[in-house]
Design an enzyme around this catalytic site. Structure first.
Site, short mmCIF file in Angstrom:
data_model
loop_
_atom_site.label_atom_id
_atom_site.label_comp_id
_atom_site.label_asym_id
_atom_site.label_seq_id
_atom_site.Cartn_x
_atom_site.Cartn_y
_atom_site.Cartn_z
N GLU A 222 -33.93 17.08 -6.94
CA GLU A 222 -34.40 16.67 -5.64
C GLU A 222 -35.34 17.55 -5.28
O GLU A 222 -35.34 18.92 -5.01
CB GLU A 222 -33.37 16.72 -4.61
CG GLU A 222 -33.68 16.34 -3.06
CD GLU A 222 -32.73 16.89 -1.85
OE1 GLU A 222 -33.28 17.45 -1.01
OE2 GLU A 222 -31.73 16.92 -2.23
N CYS A 259 -35.33 19.63 3.63
CA CYS A 259 -36.07 18.58 2.89
C CYS A 259 -36.11 17.17 3.58
O CYS A 259 -36.83 16.63 3.04
CB CYS A 259 -35.07 18.34 1.42
SG CYS A 259 -33.61 17.63 1.83
#
Length: 476
Positions: A222, A259
């Site tokens: 990720e 994020c």
């Protein structure tokens, strides 16, 4: 041998030794281990939060909530392990009369890959760390985990691993420190998959290492995400001032070190909200960043974006009260027209920290043409008005590439639910079909195997017709 790589070999050897034992555990036994880990976090929450706050400066309230979220993840994967549906058992009985040819007995299930590596994240010292979702899902699948500690919270990592060792079989969860150890972990023949949360640059380097192995392995990274948010003209007219306040709160939540932070906000060109945007972001108090490496990268990236000739500044002092201990930084809010963003794709880069860009669009065509040029993201959000924006919203969904579409909410905050998908096309992740949050996260650590014409006594327990574990079996 480098000390870091020597430690890696010890950790992977221990994981290899315990892998068959962990894979053979019944669903109820595996679930019990995960519940025990949740209990360990509960019993030591105060001490762990205190240590985490010393190393990350994220604040005790935020960290208390993160421990609870981590416990919920462990309990969710305990449920998933115990139910056994994740094994995806399919049994096709032999059929001598099958058309056009007779069919043999074929039985299929998912099995654990073996030892896996998990690189912990700096911004989530619990939920994406030692006992976070990657570890919880891997243990639920039956895979031992070797943790690569993040340099932002090394003491917390070691303490958490030590507490986990009080309830797990030896070798199920080990830890290594240092960049050399991390690279050695990705290339160690014992490691069968890698989970990573971090920067695009670091993740891509490790991804390439995993791909260049003599036997390449899956790398579930990720990485970076812009998380565009679109405000339609109807939503702007209905609640523009309210959306500004919510937007600034989302951008500056956890000092922008998420994020899912909205890096782009698309507003109609006639929004008339610049003064309110500047006022709201000026009222945000600076708080410490995770560490000097984050602070320095944030200031450098924000300054480069602000200096671009196509960009105007709404609010950006980039002055700091930085010290050895605090690393505090001010928020940055920039703006430019959509057509200029299309002309300058170099501006489409994540600025990790309390920064965002307001992109103004003249028409639906202008908006959609710009959205089409965006890289893959974890999320894509629309703030619209029901009854007025259905056609436009469908066009926006169709145009964007993201793993989670959000309506009239904000991307910061990832609910721990079975249906959640936390992933997306590159550069959001290295493998868009997979997720690091939600029930499907377990699929990363499994592979399918089919048994043909195998006697009952030789079949793995989940494939046996008597079904001693009482797990779901799809029969034909």
């Amino acid at each position: 041998m480098h000390p870091d790589t020597s430690a890696t070999a010890l950790a992977t050897n221990a994981a290899t030794a315990v892998a068959p034992r962990l894979a053979a555990l019944a669903p109820t036994e595996r679930g019990a281990l995960l519940r025990a880990l949740s209990g360990v976090l509960h019993d030591h929450t105060d001490d762990l939060v205190h240590l985490a706050d010393e190393e990350t400066h994220l604040g005790t309230e935020r960290l208390q909530g993160e421990v609870l979220r981590t416990r919920v993840q462990l309990q969710m994967f305990a449920d998933i392990a115990e139910e056994g549906a994740y094994l995806d058992v399919v049994i096709d009985h032999a059929d001598a009369k099958a058309f056009p040819v007779p069919r043999p007995d074929v039985r299929r299930m998912l099995i654990p890959l073996g030892p896996v590596a998990v690189f912990t994240a700096s911004n989530f010292p619990f939920a994406f760390s030692v006992l976070g979702g990657d570890t919880a899902s891997a243990l639920a699948a039956g895979c031992p985990v070797v943790i690569k500690a993040h340099e932002g919270h090394p003491r917390l990592t070691d303490v958490t691993v030590g507490l986990a060792a009080t309830v797990l079989p030896a070798g199920c969860l080990t830890v290594v420190h240092g960049r050399e150890a991390g690279r050695a972990l990705v290339t160690d023949p014992a490691i069968q998959a890698v989970g990573f949360t971090g920067s695009t640059t670091g993740g891509r380097a490790l991804f390439d290492l995993a791909a260049r192995r003599p036997s390449p392995i899956p790398f579930y990274g990720e990485l970076g995400s812009l998380n565009p948010v679109v405000v339609t003209p109807a939503a702007l007219a209905q609640r523009g001032a309210q959306l500004v306040k919510q937007y600034i709160a989302s951008v500056t939540r956890s000092q922008g070190q998420l994020c899912t932070k909205p890096g782009l906000l698309f507003l109609p060109s006639n929004h008339d909200l610049s003064e309110l945007l500047a006022t709201e972001i000026a009222q945000v108090n600076s708080t410490p960043m995770l560490g000097p490496w984050i602070s320095e990268a944030y200031r450098a990236t924000a300054a480069e974006l602000a200096a671009h000739p196509a960009v105007s500044t709404i609010s950006s002092t980039l002055t700091t009260s930085d010290s050895e201990h605090t690393h505090e930084d001010s928020p940055t809010l920039l703006t430019l027209p959509a057509h200029d963003l299309r002309a300058h794709p170099e501006l489409l880069r994540e600025c990790f920290g309390p920064a965002s860009i307001v992109v103004t669009y003249d028409s639906a065509e202008d908006l959609l043409a710009t959205l089409k040029e965006l890289p893959g993201s974890l999320t894509a959000t629309i703030h619209g008005r029901e009854g007025e924006d259905e056609q436009l919203s469908q066009s926006i969904w169709f145009t964007q590439r993201a793993g989670r579409f959000i309506w009239n909410d904000w991307p910061t905050g990832v609910a721990v639910t079975r249906a959640m998908h936390h992933g997306g096309p590159w550069p959001a992740t290295t493998s868009s079909p997979h997720t690091s949050v939600g029930a499907a996260a377990i699929n990363r650590w499994l592979r399918p195997v089919a048994y043909q014409g195998t006697p009952e006594a030789l079949l793995p327990t989940p494939l046996q017709s008597k079904n001693p574990w009482s797990i779901p079996q799809s029969l034909k």
